[in-house]
Design an enzyme around this catalytic site. Structure first.
Site, PDB file in Angstrom:
ATOM      1  N   GLU A 120     -59.178  39.458 -60.222  1.00 52.85           N
ATOM      2  CA  GLU A 120     -58.103  38.688 -60.868  1.00 52.85           C
ATOM      3  C   GLU A 120     -58.236  37.195 -60.604  1.00 52.85           C
ATOM      4  OE1 GLU A 120     -56.727  40.350 -62.940  1.00 52.85           O
ATOM      5  OE2 GLU A 120     -56.333  42.383 -62.247  1.00 52.85           O
ATOM      6  N   HIS A 143     -50.475  38.473 -55.946  1.00 47.72           N
ATOM      7  CA  HIS A 143     -50.331  39.561 -56.922  1.00 47.72           C
ATOM      8  C   HIS A 143     -50.157  40.864 -56.150  1.00 47.72           C
ATOM      9  CE1 HIS A 143     -51.041  42.425 -60.053  1.00 47.72           C
ATOM     10  NE2 HIS A 143     -52.211  42.796 -59.574  1.00 47.72           N
ATOM     11  N   HIS A 145     -48.422  45.268 -56.345  1.00 43.44           N
ATOM     12  CA  HIS A 145     -48.036  46.430 -57.160  1.00 43.44           C
ATOM     13  C   HIS A 145     -46.779  47.097 -56.583  1.00 43.44           C
ATOM     14  CE1 HIS A 145     -52.636  47.071 -58.234  1.00 43.44           C
ATOM     15  NE2 HIS A 145     -52.149  45.952 -58.730  1.00 43.44           N
ATOM     16  N   GLU A 173     -28.324  38.028 -53.928  1.00 46.04           N
ATOM     17  CA  GLU A 173     -29.455  37.174 -53.528  1.00 46.04           C
ATOM     18  C   GLU A 173     -30.318  36.769 -54.718  1.00 46.04           C
ATOM     19  OE1 GLU A 173     -27.952  36.948 -50.383  1.00 46.04           O
ATOM     20  OE2 GLU A 173     -29.979  36.166 -50.164  1.00 46.04           O
ATOM     21  N   HIS A 214     -48.071  47.475 -64.382  1.00 41.67           N
ATOM     22  CA  HIS A 214     -49.120  47.091 -63.432  1.00 41.67           C
ATOM     23  C   HIS A 214     -48.546  46.508 -62.141  1.00 41.67           C
ATOM     24  CE1 HIS A 214     -53.344  45.276 -62.712  1.00 41.67           C
ATOM     25  NE2 HIS A 214     -52.602  45.069 -61.627  1.00 41.67           N
TER      26      HIS A 214
HETATM   27  P1  13P Z   1     -59.207  43.483 -56.830  1.00 41.55           P
HETATM   28  O1  13P Z   1     -59.605  44.551 -55.836  1.00 41.55           O
HETATM   29  O2  13P Z   1     -60.358  43.027 -57.675  1.00 41.55           O
HETATM   30  O3  13P Z   1     -58.486  42.343 -56.141  1.00 41.55           O
HETATM   31  O4  13P Z   1     -58.193  44.126 -57.862  1.00 41.55           O
HETATM   32  C1  13P Z   1     -56.990  44.695 -57.439  1.00 41.55           C
HETATM   33  C2  13P Z   1     -55.917  44.566 -58.440  1.00 41.55           C
HETATM   34  O5  13P Z   1     -54.758  44.557 -58.098  1.00 41.55           O
HETATM   35  C3  13P Z   1     -56.281  44.411 -59.882  1.00 41.55           C
HETATM   36  O6  13P Z   1     -55.196  43.974 -60.624  1.00 41.55           O
HETATM   37 ZN    ZN Z   2     -53.267  44.579 -59.752  1.00 45.15          ZN
END
Ligand code: 13P
Ligand code: ZN
Length: 273
Positions: A120, A143, A145, A173, A214
């Site tokens: 990313e 980033h 998840h 909050e 995602h």
């Molecule tokens: P990477 O292992 O390349 O960082 O990817 C993980 C991820 O969250 C892809 O969106």
């Molecule tokens: Zn990801």
């Protein structure tokens, strides 16, 4: 005379990366290799630890980042598990400088097993460019998840104002921490320049961008601020999902307006007015 350099494993920015990735893993946000972080570093600070004239190898980025030429980042490696970063920073992290051509990254430290930066990287670097335009003190792109954020995004209309309003209504909050709201991208192919460009476009207006089905991107001036943004969205999404299907007593708009006034924040226009 040989110049004395400090041990990079004890550099505050390496420790911050280790701490953040460990916390994200243990919170259940980042399974397997899920998630990535990039952190814009101060050149003088890095020079206390590394010889900046020594490039280990160069890695093409596949996109142009003219505004970042000469800038140095510490970035999580692609395919690396967040649970392992704290025990082995040199294999799981890398420090790269964007080269003079704007399309190559110069590896200064890390990725010791021959690895490279996150897939990313386009979304990270393009987001850094967008946020630096808005705020010269910007430093971090994170980033992740987080489960409830992804779940809430899956059951709610993909409307940024509606999604932001639902979050604000669920937890006092929320409006205080992210008065500027949350941007949303549709489901897209990750790891591409296209999703990078789309993310950076959203970053002109938002510090938080949900990638549908995602995860989420957060940005900020330091690790705590950035982590805190995602943490507050995730906690609030958890409350939303736990009350979904019930008849929750949400925070009325007049209280949201009063909260914004009390904490001196300017809520995203078009939601409460
Ligand atoms: P990477 O292992 O390349 O960082 O990817 C993980 C991820 O969250 C892809 O969106
Ligand atoms: Zn990801």
């Amino acid at each position: 005379m040989k110049l004395f350099r400090k041990n990079i494993l004890f550099a505050p920015f390496v420790e911050e990366m280790c701490e953040a990735t460990a916390n994200m893993y243990r919170l259940g946000w980042d399974e397997r290799n899920g998630g990535n972080i990039s952190y814009l570093l101060d050149e003088k600070e890095v020079a206390e630890y590394l010889d900046l004239t020594k490039v280990i190898r160069t890695i093409p980025t596949g996109f142009e980042a003219k505004a970042l030429i000469g800038k140095i980042f510490i970035v999580t490696g692609t395919g690396k598990y967040f649970k392992n970063v704290e025990f082995d920073p040199e294999n799981n992290l890398g420090i790269v400088r964007i080269a003079e051509d704007g399309t190559t990254a110069e590896l200064l430290w890390g990725y010791a097993d021959g690895g490279k930066f996150t897939s990313e990287f386009p979304a990270h670097m393009m987001s850094h460019m967008a946020r630096l335009e808005k705020d010269p003190a910007h430093r971090i792109v994170m980033h992740s998840h987080p489960t409830y954020t992804i779940a809430m995004n899956a059951v709610c209309p993909r409307d940024e104002k509606d999604f932001t309003h639902k979050l604000w209504q669920s937890n006092t909050e929320a409006i205080v921490v992210f008065p500027d709201g949350v941007g949303i991208l549709p489901a897209m192919v990750c790891g591409t320049n296209e999703i990078g460009q789309a993310t950076a476009e959203k970053m002109k207006d938002f510090r938080l961008v949900v990638w549908s089905n995602h995860g989420i991107y957060g940005t900020g001036r330091d690790m705590d601020e950035t982590f805190g943004l995602i943490e507050t969205v995730e906690k609030t999404a958890e409350i939303y999902m736990l009350t979904l299907g019930h008849e929750p007593n949400v925070i009325p708009d007049d209280i949201l307006k009063a909260l914004a006034k009390r904490f001196d924040v300017k809520p995203l226009a078009g939601i409460l007015d």
